[in-house]
Design an enzyme around this catalytic site. Structure first.
Site, PDB file in Angstrom:
ATOM      1  N   CYS A 170      -5.373 -12.114   3.932  1.00 45.69           N
ATOM      2  CA  CYS A 170      -5.766 -13.109   2.935  1.00 45.69           C
ATOM      3  C   CYS A 170      -6.484 -14.282   3.587  1.00 45.69           C
ATOM      4  CB  CYS A 170      -4.586 -13.606   2.116  1.00 45.69           C
ATOM      5  SG  CYS A 170      -5.150 -14.640   0.737  1.00 45.69           S
ATOM      6  N   CYS A 183      -8.957 -13.035  -3.901  1.00 48.44           N
ATOM      7  CA  CYS A 183      -8.272 -14.151  -3.248  1.00 48.44           C
ATOM      8  C   CYS A 183      -8.178 -15.299  -4.244  1.00 48.44           C
ATOM      9  CB  CYS A 183      -9.045 -14.574  -2.000  1.00 48.44           C
ATOM     10  SG  CYS A 183      -8.191 -15.818  -1.022  1.00 48.44           S
ATOM     11  N   ALA A 241      -3.438  -8.003  -1.041  1.00 46.90           N
ATOM     12  CA  ALA A 241      -2.658  -7.078  -1.861  1.00 46.90           C
ATOM     13  C   ALA A 241      -3.520  -6.495  -2.973  1.00 46.90           C
ATOM     14  CB  ALA A 241      -1.447  -7.796  -2.442  1.00 46.90           C
ATOM     15  N   ALA A 242      -4.467  -7.304  -3.472  1.00 47.82           N
ATOM     16  CA  ALA A 242      -5.358  -6.809  -4.521  1.00 47.82           C
ATOM     17  C   ALA A 242      -6.220  -5.664  -3.999  1.00 47.82           C
ATOM     18  CB  ALA A 242      -6.235  -7.938  -5.038  1.00 47.82           C
ATOM     19  N   GLY A 273       0.802  -1.213   0.000  1.00 47.70           N
ATOM     20  CA  GLY A 273       0.000   0.000   0.000  1.00 47.70           C
ATOM     21  C   GLY A 273       0.832   1.258   0.000  1.00 47.70           C
ATOM     22  N   LYS A 306      -8.420  -8.320   3.566  1.00 47.25           N
ATOM     23  CA  LYS A 306      -7.071  -7.758   3.678  1.00 47.25           C
ATOM     24  C   LYS A 306      -6.148  -8.496   2.712  1.00 47.25           C
ATOM     25  CE  LYS A 306      -7.750  -6.374   8.517  1.00 47.25           C
ATOM     26  NZ  LYS A 306      -7.816  -4.924   8.268  1.00 47.25           N
ATOM     27  N   ASP A 330      -3.808  -3.351   5.186  1.00 44.26           N
ATOM     28  CA  ASP A 330      -4.292  -4.243   6.235  1.00 44.26           C
ATOM     29  C   ASP A 330      -4.608  -3.550   7.545  1.00 44.26           C
ATOM     30  OD1 ASP A 330      -3.880  -6.250   4.401  1.00 44.26           O
ATOM     31  OD2 ASP A 330      -1.978  -6.927   5.278  1.00 44.26           O
TER      32      ASP A 330
END
Length: 559
Positions: free
Chosen positions: A307, A487, A454-455, A160, A452, A444
């Protein structure tokens, strides 16, 4: 190793590992003093590992943990007491060496001239001017003036942080931006599942932080101690003060290994592993290859976690490997889930259930891991079924993959930025702080009810960048985040169920269903995960190129 000498008897260094102990002994050190709490970083060995290696080398090891940026008087007293007891010379270490140098500086302030302390620490590469200010100011840190000032300060250089810095620079190249993060290495954490499944090599998921900080962005290599939002100030480890016009908070979350009794002591051995740590993901694959028969446990703690599908991804890839080598019929797969459902978005459950059946995995809901005895190879779970009294069960295992409990970082939880649960309190659409108009958060650490992943950060970064640029121009927020998260559930080698959804579990597919139906396992989704997403991460997301990440525009009602 990077050992820095403060005096003939005391040296400090950044994090050491067990393999460094022989060289430390060869340099004549008699004692190692750990000032870093266990579980602070994903690639950090536990103190028990260091202690065992030190003992084997004939060196004493002592543990005086100090929270990053939270050096208290009692910590200094404990540090001083240990120095009086142990054999010297001593090597003290923490994440960067700063905490150890800070403890020494405070300890020495009653007996050495401040100029001498500053000279010793400066020669070792540590700036203790903030410590001097705190000592001279009776233990307080004034924030009316700062050591540096920036238009935008970003706390955290994970997915982020770097993405929003790059997105801001792409919009307004002249912005004076600083990113604060003490880490030397940046990790592509979504790749660790693939490392644990024998698909990626661990080293492909790591790059030096310096190579990723966007051009023209200042990197302040330090930990954050505290926030003073009323004064637009961030206090760093060592008590330096950075002032800002606008602040972005995205340091990620904390993996709370210590919340499970006995877990830290057995991680990386006794068949206990986790894809949530860079150094342990290869051990997962090693265990999968070595296991001939027996019971394999895969645990999932209460939400929120990074994730939510990762714990079962490990189970599916392991089950697939055992299916392919013919051992599956001899292995008892058990999924120990603290929650009550297999996956939180029901549209993906049918496809996942087929793989649970294929691998003959037993689903144990409402089972929360509370203790591990690695030597005995037993795991204890608190079972809290609805409408029943809680109970505990102890289960034998031959291999166990653990997903640790996860919380906001300590310096966030105690800050004025946090909600009652410890997460940064934001408006879930604009990602602006609910109380401080010049603060935003993503990733996150914030409390929006999204997955939570990365995408999610990939979608959040442009939203934050748009809204900061609008704020600089004196306008209201222009962009909204829709809760998107993704996910990619690796159900077997070569196939993935690509879960994409937003707030409330609403499906948010990136592709037409005739190309890729995310509710069904597909090779196209595997190709996306294995081949496309890593370069999209490194070469697009972290470079300010917002492929498949354009934020929604807020519609302004006509006058």
């Amino acid at each position: 190793m990077n050992i820095k000498r403060l005096t003939d008897q005391v040296s400090v260094s950044p994090q050491i590992v067990a393999d460094d102990i022989a060289e430390i002994a060869a340099q004549g050190f008699r004692t190692i003093l750990c000032n870093r709490p266990d579980g602070e970083g994903g690639d950090q060995p536990s103190f028990e590992e260091i202690e065992a290696a030190a003992k084997a080398a004939g060196i004493e090891a002592r543990y005086v943990p100090v929270q990053s940026g939270m050096v208290r008087d009692e910590d200094v007293a404990a540090f001083g007491a240990v120095l009086e007891e142990i054999q010297r010379p001593v090597l003290a270490y923490c994440r960067t060496g700063t905490r150890s140098a800070t403890l020494w500086s405070f300890h020495q302030s009653k007996s050495r001239p401040m100029a001498e302390i500053l000279a010793a620490t400066k020669a070792a590469g540590y700036d203790m001017n903030g410590v001097a200010r705190r000592i001279s100011n009776g233990g307080k840190t004034p924030t009316d003036t700062g050591d540096a000032h920036f238009e935008v300060v970003i706390v955290g250089a994970g997915a982020g942080g770097i993405a929003v810095a790059a997105s801001l620079k792409a919009r307004q190249s002249g912005l004076n931006i600083a990113v604060i993060d003490p880490a030397d290495i940046h990790y592509y954490q979504p790749g660790w599942t693939m490392v644990g499944g024998g698909v990626f090599e661990a080293q492909t998921t790591a790059k030096t932080m310096g190579s990723l900080i966007p051009k023209g962005v200042h990197w302040i290599k330090s930990a954050v101690a505290a926030f003073e939002p009323e004064n637009n100030a961030v206090i760093l480890d060592g008590c330096r003060v950075v002032k800002y016009d606008r602040l972005v908070v995205c340091p990620g979350l904390k993996l709370d290994w210590a919340a499970v009794e006995g877990l830290e002591e057995t991680l990386g051995r006794n068949g206990v592993t986790s894809n949530y740590r860079y150094d342990l993901a290869p051990y997962t694959w090693q265990l999968v290859q070595e296991l001939q028969e027996g019971r394999a446990l895969f645990t999932q703690p209460p939400m929120p976690i990074k994730c939510a599908g990762a714990p079962q991804k490990a189970m599916y890839l392991s089950g697939d490997a055992w299916h392919r080598n013919g051992r599956l019929k001899h292995i008892d797969l058990q999924f120990m889930n603290a929650g009550g459902v297999l996956f939180g978005v029901k549209d993906y459950v049918p496809a996942l259930s087929q793989y649970v059946e294929k691998y003959d995995a037993t689903l144990n809901f409402f089972h929360n891991l509370v203790a591990v005895d690695g030597a005995a190879k037993t795991a204890t779970f608190k079972v809290a079924q609805p409408d029943t009294d809680p109970a505990e069960v102890t289960v034998d295992f031959d291999m166990m993959h653990v997903c640790p409990p996860q919380v906001a970082p300590d310096f966030i939880r105690v800050s004025p930025l946090a909600d009652a649960a410890g997460w940064v309190d934001v408006d879930q659409a604009t990602l602006r702080h609910t109380a401080y108009d010049n603060i935003w958060s993503l990733g996150d650490v914030m409390n929006a009810p999204n997955a939570k992943t990365a995408a999610a950060a990939r979608k959040q970064a442009p939203t934050v960048a748009d809204n900061i640029v609008a704020d600089i121009a004196g306008r209201s927020p222009t962009s909204a985040y829709d809760g998107y998260g993704s996910c990619p559930l690796t159900v077997e080698r070569g196939k993935i169920v690509l879960a994409e959804f937003g707030y409330g579990g609403v499906l948010k597919p990136s592709f037409p269903t005739f190309l890729l139906d995310g509710t069904k396992p597909s090779r196209a989704a595997w190709f996306l995960k294995e081949t496309m997403l890593p370069p999209i991460y490194w070469k697009a997301m972290l470079k300010g190129k917002e492929w498949l990440a354009k934020p929604e525009k807020i519609k302004v009602a006509p006058n």
